[in-house]
Design an enzyme around this catalytic site. Structure first.
Site, mmCIF file in Angstrom:
data_model
loop_
_atom_site.group_PDB
_atom_site.id
_atom_site.type_symbol
_atom_site.label_atom_id
_atom_site.label_comp_id
_atom_site.label_asym_id
_atom_site.label_seq_id
_atom_site.Cartn_x
_atom_site.Cartn_y
_atom_site.Cartn_z
ATOM 1 N N HIS A 34 3.506 -0.057 3.280
ATOM 2 C CA HIS A 34 3.684 1.172 2.505
ATOM 3 C C HIS A 34 4.256 0.864 1.112
ATOM 4 C CE1 HIS A 34 2.437 3.950 5.626
ATOM 5 N NE2 HIS A 34 3.048 3.147 6.472
ATOM 6 N N THR A 35 3.914 -0.293 0.630
ATOM 7 C CA THR A 35 4.308 -0.665 -0.732
ATOM 8 C C THR A 35 3.112 -0.583 -1.686
ATOM 9 O OG1 THR A 35 3.959 -2.922 0.006
ATOM 10 C CG2 THR A 35 6.239 -2.214 -0.192
ATOM 11 N N SER A 125 -6.977 0.495 16.428
ATOM 12 C CA SER A 125 -5.908 -0.506 16.478
ATOM 13 C C SER A 125 -5.146 -0.630 15.164
ATOM 14 C CB SER A 125 -6.494 -1.870 16.838
ATOM 15 O OG SER A 125 -7.456 -2.249 15.876
ATOM 16 N N LEU A 127 -6.335 -2.165 12.551
ATOM 17 C CA LEU A 127 -6.678 -3.435 11.911
ATOM 18 C C LEU A 127 -7.789 -3.230 10.878
ATOM 19 C CD1 LEU A 127 -6.480 -5.779 15.049
ATOM 20 C CD2 LEU A 127 -4.730 -5.402 13.312
ATOM 21 N N ASP A 175 -5.933 -2.605 2.214
ATOM 22 C CA ASP A 175 -6.874 -2.941 3.291
ATOM 23 C C ASP A 175 -8.216 -3.408 2.724
ATOM 24 O OD1 ASP A 175 -4.779 -1.870 4.665
ATOM 25 O OD2 ASP A 175 -5.833 -0.065 5.306
HETATM 26 C C1 GLA Z 1 -2.796 1.882 5.600
HETATM 27 C C2 GLA Z 1 -3.372 2.078 4.206
HETATM 28 C C3 GLA Z 1 -2.908 0.966 3.259
HETATM 29 C C4 GLA Z 1 -1.397 0.788 3.311
HETATM 30 C C5 GLA Z 1 -0.911 0.704 4.752
HETATM 31 C C6 GLA Z 1 0.586 0.697 4.853
HETATM 32 O O1 GLA Z 1 -3.320 0.731 6.195
HETATM 33 O O2 GLA Z 1 -4.775 2.107 4.250
HETATM 34 O O3 GLA Z 1 -3.346 1.245 1.949
HETATM 35 O O4 GLA Z 1 -0.743 1.806 2.613
HETATM 36 O O5 GLA Z 1 -1.391 1.773 5.535
HETATM 37 O O6 GLA Z 1 1.117 -0.454 4.287
#
Ligand code: GLA
Length: 388
Positions: A34-35, A125, A127, A175
């Site tokens: 969440h950064t 999941s 992922l 991601d």
């Molecule tokens: C999800 C979002 C990412 C990121 C994470 C938390 O996977 O798609 O952009 O914010 O949560 O780190």
């Protein structure tokens, strides 16, 4: 998988002549949660599991999608002239969104295409099956329509753009970037404010990365996520009345502590505190890893979990059990919830000689406390998308 997709393609569309096959990976984030949408750092890696496609251009404007993972839904058909999202489109809203975003960027997609997909990322999941599908679609479009100016970073940005603006999930860039830019045996330290990145080899001499699937996915994940993001944005505005920063990632812990009273709400303060501390933790964790100090890296992973549990409140009781039980096991170097949260997986670094004990003890504790059976994946770090 590849042959299965090609066979299905032939069955659905008459033959498989001229069909190409592609892959884009899922990801696991080692630290930096969440950064990304807070202008901070993340440290994810691409996995060797992901989403595969068999695809071919058509001569008309029709687009056909089929997923062997959702065969019950059959063939889902749309057209280049009808690219609005819809509930009926189900999973195809992800690839459709990418087509829409390509066209919105002025990239020419003159004809439709047929695409059969299949994936080996466990459903729900966390992922990043959706990011891998977005990156995969972009990669397929680039190849089918010879859009060679589109870089892999563009594929990540287009995927994120489509997810934000077509699918209504205000995710950050992590991601899609991890999927599009993955490198075998390396994690990626990405500064999400500038998109500067560097690869860091993950040479865990006598340990492995073990992903544990809680098998739970709590409802309202997307709205909880979007709400966290909105709280951080509001806290940033409040802090900006005091300090000259563009993002929460620009703040040190000391600057945050000296100015946190500008945030007019305790919950918002805790959300912002997580974003600030987690960003600094991520930088320190990668420094430790570069020095070969895996133990310090693990400690910072554990602290990350505590902060996500208590300040960001994006863990859940099931993932807390998985992480907290892992901390008790000798040979577990670090363990934390990974990804968006509210369910999904934990990521742990476990010494090779402790992996069997880890699986046994976690399974027993999880059964006892949550009446659920977890799943374990000892993962390998793979490359970004490819055609083969
Ligand atoms: C999800 C979002 C990412 C990121 C994470 C938390 O996977 O798609 O952009 O914010 O949560 O780190």
């Amino acid at each position: 998988m590849k042959q299965q997709l090609v066979d299905k393609f032939a069955e659905l569309f008459g033959d498989a002549e001229g069909v190409s096959t592609y892959f884009a990976p899922g990801r696991v984030n080692l630290i930096g949660e969440h950064t990304d949408y807070n202008g901070g750092h993340v440290f994810p890696c691409a996995l060797t599991i992901g989403t595969y496609a068999a695809a071919r251009k058509r001569n008309d404007r029709t687009i056909n999608f089929y997923s062997i993972n959702q065969s019950g839904r059959g063939l889902i058909t749309t057209s280049l002239d009808d690219l609005t999202p819809s509930d009926a489109a189900g999973w195809t809203n992800y690839p459709k969104g990418v087509v829409w975003a390509f066209i919105g960027r002025g990239l020419e997609i003159p004809t439709g295409f047929d695409m059969v997909i299949g994936g080996d990322i466990p459903a729900g999941s966390g992922l990043s099956s959706s990011a891998s599908l977005e990156v995969l679609t972009g990669f397929v479009l680039r190849d089918l329509y010879d859009l060679h100016d589109v870089t892999n970073i563009d594929l990540a940005l287009i995927g994120q753009y489509s997810e934000n603006n077509y699918n209504g999930m205000n995710c950050g860039i992590m991601d899609q970037f991890a999927s599009a830019m993955g490198k075998k045996d390396n994690a990626i330290l990405l500064d999400c404010a500038t998109l500067e990145y560097e690869y860091a080899p993950i040479a865990l001499k006598d340990a492995k990365i073990v992903v544990t699937n809680s098998k739970v996915k709590h409802s309202l994940v997307d709205s909880a996520y979007n709400e966290r993001r909105a709280f951080c944005e509001k806290a940033l505005e409040e802090l900006q009345t005091r300090v000259n920063v563009k993002t929460l990632g620009d703040l040190t812990e000391e600057e945050f502590e000296a100015n946190k009273d500008a945030i007019g709400d305790e919950v918002r303060m805790r959300r912002a505190r997580h974003a600030v501390y987690e960003n600094r933790r991520t930088i320190r964790a990668v420094e430790a890893l570069k020095k070969g100090d895996v133990a310090e890296f693990g400690k910072l992973m554990n602290q990350s979990h505590v902060s996500l549990r208590d300040d960001y409140e994006s863990s859940c009781p099931e993932c807390d059990v998985l992480a907290e039980e892992a901390w008790k096991i000798d040979g577990v170097i670090g363990s934390r919830i990974t990804g968006g949260g509210f369910g999904g997986c934990t990521v742990s670094i476990v010494r090779d000689d402790a992996i069997d004990v880890f699986k046994e003890r976690i399974t027993a504790a999880y059964k006892e406390k949550c009446s659920l059976t977890p799943e374990f994946y000892v993962v390998s770090i793979g490359d970004g998308p490819y055609k083969d």
